[in-house]
Enzyme design. Structure first.
Site, PDB file in Angstrom:
ATOM      1  N   ILE A  77       3.218   2.904  -0.079  1.00 22.69           N
ATOM      2  CA  ILE A  77       3.334   2.390   1.106  1.00 22.69           C
ATOM      3  C   ILE A  77       1.838   3.086   1.851  1.00 22.69           C
ATOM      4  CG2 ILE A  77       4.382   2.492   3.240  1.00 22.69           C
ATOM      5  CD1 ILE A  77       7.031   2.429   1.683  1.00 22.69           C
ATOM      6  N   CYS A  78       1.050   2.587   2.332  1.00 28.01           N
ATOM      7  CA  CYS A  78      -0.014   2.880   3.199  1.00 28.01           C
ATOM      8  C   CYS A  78       0.457   3.952   4.322  1.00 28.01           C
ATOM      9  CB  CYS A  78      -1.001   1.658   3.574  1.00 28.01           C
ATOM     10  SG  CYS A  78      -2.245   2.185   4.806  1.00 28.01           S
TER      11      CYS A  78
END
Lengths: 130, 143
Positions: A77-78
């Site tokens: 997940i960024c």
């Protein structure tokens, strides 16, 4: 073949997270490799363990978590997108002085460099979203 | 960032970032720019394409005071400092929106192979030229 997967839209609002899941599952069942699944934009919302969809609906987050466990998938997940949208792991919650985390099993939070690296390392980078 | 960029083991691929949405109203343009800036550390062969409403991202004189969101447009002019120097703008998209080349920001870079001469980063291309550019890429990220 080695695939990289990018999910750019949020769960339930948009079909991208469902289609990406089905594609990733099919790729793995065919014996291909998935280098990484990268969640960006509202796609980061797939990675909350606080999602409780109605029982007669599919559970998008759980589908992904189970796929990750079965195939040892790297699901990233960024961090920049996650911070904006309130997706936190334990370390990040502590660092930001927040009272809890919500990241789901099998997901990890990391930087955008992981997206570029997936593009470099994969034979095909496949994006799901508009 | 909390992680160091990993290199591609010396692999250089052609990356094209395709920008098709207006700068405000959705976050795509801003988060695309964030990928471009982080990606610049990976020393890949980077190009940006602007088409459809994406051409609005480069319009000069943007002012977001009344909508309460950050005006990130000055960042485009700094792309040259990150060695991102190939920006392709689709002519048809400009024309369809009543825009001309003069409506866009002047974005320059210093060419290290040509005595640091200042050169424009933007190239105006038509649909078929842009299609050829896309066909030539290894990785396309569309936002």
């Amino acid at each position: 073949m080695k695939f990289g997967i990018v999910v750019n839209e949020g769960p339930y609002t948009h079909q991208a997270a469902d289609t990406a899941y089905k594609f990733t599952k099919a790729v793995l069942e065919k014996g291909h490799d998935v280098h990484r699944v990268f969640f960006y934009h509202d796609g980061v919302n797939v990675g909350t363990r606080m999602s409780v969809p109605p029982q007669d609906d599919r559970h998008i987050q759980r589908n992904w978590s189970e796929l990750a466990e079965k195939y040892d998938l790297d699901m990233v997940i960024c961090i920049a997108a996650a911070q904006r949208r309130g997706i936190m792991d334990e370390n990040e919650a502590k660092r930001q002085g927040l009272d809890g985390d919500n990241i789901a099993p099998g997901f990890r939070i990391s930087g955008l460099g992981q997206l570029i690296e997936a593009g470099v390392q994969s034979d095909r980078l496949v994006t799901f979203g508009d | 960032m909390n992680d160091m960029p990993e290199d591609g083991g010396g692999v250089v691929k052609k990356f094209l970032y395709v920008n098709r949405k207006a700068p405000y109203g959705t976050i795509y343009a801003q988060e695309s720019l964030e990928v471009v800036l982080i990606g610049a550390a990976f020393e890949q062969d980077v190009s940006l394409a602007f088409l459809d409403d994406g051409v609005f991202q480069l319009v000069k004189g943007q002012n977001t005071d009344d909508i309460g969101v950050k005006n990130f447009s000055p960042t485009y002019r700094a792309l040259g400092d990150f060695e991102v120097t190939k920006l392709f703008v689709e002519k048809e998209s400009l024309a369809e929106r009543g825009l001309t080349e003069d409506d866009l920001m002047e974005i320059m870079y210093e060419d290290e192979d040509d005595d640091w001469e200042e050169k424009p980063s933007i190239t105006f291309v038509n649909k078929s030229e842009l299609a050829a550019i896309m066909a030539d890429q290894d990785v396309i990220l569309s936002f």
